[in-house]
Design an enzyme around this catalytic site. Structure first.
Site, mmCIF file in Angstrom:
data_model
loop_
_atom_site.group_PDB
_atom_site.id
_atom_site.type_symbol
_atom_site.label_atom_id
_atom_site.label_comp_id
_atom_site.label_asym_id
_atom_site.label_seq_id
_atom_site.Cartn_x
_atom_site.Cartn_y
_atom_site.Cartn_z
ATOM 1 C CG ASP A 67 -9.011 -0.517 2.560
ATOM 2 O OD1 ASP A 67 -8.692 -1.269 1.853
ATOM 3 O OD2 ASP A 67 -8.043 0.140 3.107
ATOM 4 N NE ARG A 114 -7.575 -7.745 -0.125
ATOM 5 C CZ ARG A 114 -6.601 -6.563 -0.452
ATOM 6 N NH1 ARG A 114 -7.239 -5.251 0.035
ATOM 7 N NH2 ARG A 114 -5.666 -6.624 -0.947
ATOM 8 C CB SER A 130 -7.328 -1.951 -0.628
ATOM 9 O OG SER A 130 -6.449 -1.536 0.464
ATOM 10 C CG HIS A 147 0.261 4.448 -2.025
ATOM 11 N ND1 HIS A 147 -0.179 4.475 -0.449
ATOM 12 C CD2 HIS A 147 0.457 3.280 -2.281
ATOM 13 C CE1 HIS A 147 -0.033 3.314 -0.035
ATOM 14 N NE2 HIS A 147 0.045 2.586 -1.392
ATOM 15 C CE LYS A 155 -5.874 2.297 2.135
ATOM 16 N NZ LYS A 155 -5.215 0.914 2.695
#
Ligand code: URA
Length: 437
Positions: free
Chosen positions: A174, A181, A196, A95, A200
């Site tokens: 999320d 947010r 967050s 990620h 995932k």
């Protein structure tokens, strides 16, 4: 003192105002109360104004490691967990916190999969100046981002790599929280970003995870110290959840590679898979591939060889075809281009990532609202990087758009964004630090 209750089952078992007050006053919120808050918000019992106040209190007062773990776990529990345990190979994912010209997922997933490791790369679309992996891949005629869970599993088994859209079933809490947010100035809180992203990734069910946490002008975190805090928080979260997690802290002050956009970033990725491509894209792809393969139990493989001998390219072609894309089709080209040239001779000392990301976005490569389309041919081709020598009149960069009327605002965005000087800048390492549990 903590806000607590032994019963988080009933929707009326807690009071949102008590939870908000606790965080407002700098106290910790215990597990049942925090789990209740996330569940009741997902079900619509806790309202948007209440959750906004809570997230602002988190931004101002922080959370401890255990609160962040519980928050993450509650978001995971709001949806489904994927299960890749039927595959007979280890799974590893990457990620990136996002940056300008960051197309690394495209060459990286097939490169890592070419060593027999499964790479489930559930990705998102871009919003704002950082591009989205799915938007880039949708430049390829026919390519399909939406796959069912069964299709993902079958492709991981047969091809080894999948880059596709994360389904709506993964961490729905999320999704709701992130949208809130976004409009309440609370995106930047490290506990909220970490929970967050990691909710995932953990729900996705990968065995191991490598995080590319970027710092610098084109990144979420401008400052390396905050990026390090975020990386440490995410590595701890992954580790606490049984996912082998490491992170690299990487420099995002300069765009990655030469292409910023969608179709041009796909082309640059294909160049890397063909054994060429810009040095920084190759360096980061190889560094992340080594990290992923080591965490999947393959520490000693020759990553560069798989780029040089076409193994990674073969896997890319199979991966694109498996999702109905044509790897040989021509990529979209812009109707209009505009090239900016050097006004004097010298050495390029700076190319600032954020303004070039904003300019590419204004050309149509990115979107301002989630429902907007992107223009796949739009973006920027850089012709120079810091350290390159130029003569007066040498091309510096080319703007790409379908409508020349966009050039003016894109050029406004890059005023002062590059510099030509007398001396070469001191080169700084692209991969600055490695963070482990
Ligand atoms: N990406 C996410 O998925 N969540 C954040 O909070 C920030 C970046």
């Amino acid at each position: 003192m903590t806000v607590s209750s032994s019963d988080s089952g009933s929707i009326e078992s807690h009071d949102a105002v008590d939870v908000i007050r606790a965080k407002r006053d700098g106290r910790r919120v215990d597990e049942p109360a925090l789990r209740w808050m996330v569940d009741a918000y997902t079900r619509g019992y806790v309202t948007d104004p209440q959750m906004s106040a809570f997230t602002m209190a988190v931004l101002l007062n922080g959370m401890d490691r255990d609160e962040i773990r519980v928050l993450t776990d509650a978001m995971i529990d709001s949806g489904e967990r994927m299960d890749f345990s039927s595959l007979r190979k280890p799974t590893v994912d990457k990620h990136s916190t996002g940056g300008v010209g960051d197309k690394i997922t495209l060459p990286l997933a097939p490169l890592v999969a070419s060593f027999g490791v499964a790479v489930p790369q559930l990705s998102g679309r871009g919003l704002g100046h950082t591009g989205g992996t799915l938007d880039k891949l949708e430049s390829i005629p026919g390519w399909r981002a939406a796959l069912s869970n069964d299709e993902i599993l079958a492709q991981l088994d047969s091809v080894g790599a999948v880059i596709c859209a994360a389904g709506s079933g993964l961490a729905p809490a999320d999704k709701k929280l992130y949208a809130l947010r976004d409009v309440t100035g609370t995106v930047e809180a490290i506990p909220l970003i970490a929970s967050s992203i990691m909710s995932k990734k953990i729900a996705e069910g990968t065995d191991s995870l490598v995080l590319d946490v970027k710092f610098g002008s084109g990144a979420f975190m401008q400052d390396i110290d905050r990026a390090r805090d975020l990386a440490r928080t995410m590595v701890a979260l992954g580790t606490d959840s049984g996912v082998k997690t490491t992170a690299l802290l990487t420099d995002m002050n300069t765009p990655l590679g030469l292409a910023i956009g969608n179709a041009n970033e796909v082309q640059e990725s294909v160049d890397v898979l063909a054994g060429g491509g810009p040095a920084d894209v190759v360096e980061l792809t190889v560094a992340l591939a080594r990290e992923m393969l080591a965490s999947a139990g393959r520490p000693d493989v020759d990553v560069e060889a798989a780029l040089a001998d076409g193994r990674a390219m073969d896997l890319w072609r199979r991966m694109i075809r498996a999702q109905d894309g044509d790897p040989d089709a021509a990529l979209p080209q812009p109707r209009e281009t505009h090239t900016v040239t050097a006004d004097r001779a010298g050495i390029i000392t700076r190319v600032d990532a954020l303004p070039f990301g904003v300019a590419a976005w204004r050309l149509g490569a990115g979107r301002a609202r989630a429902q907007d389309p992107v223009i796949h041919a739009a973006g920027i081709d850089l012709h120079v990087k810091p350290g390159d020598a130029v003569s007066a009149g040498s091309p510096l960069f080319t703007l790409r758009a379908d409508d020349g009327a966009r050039f003016g605002r894109a050029l406004d965005a890059v005023v002062g964004a590059w510099e030509i000087g007398a001396d070469a800048p001191v080169p700084l390492a692209l991969v600055r630090e490695r963070i482990t549990a």
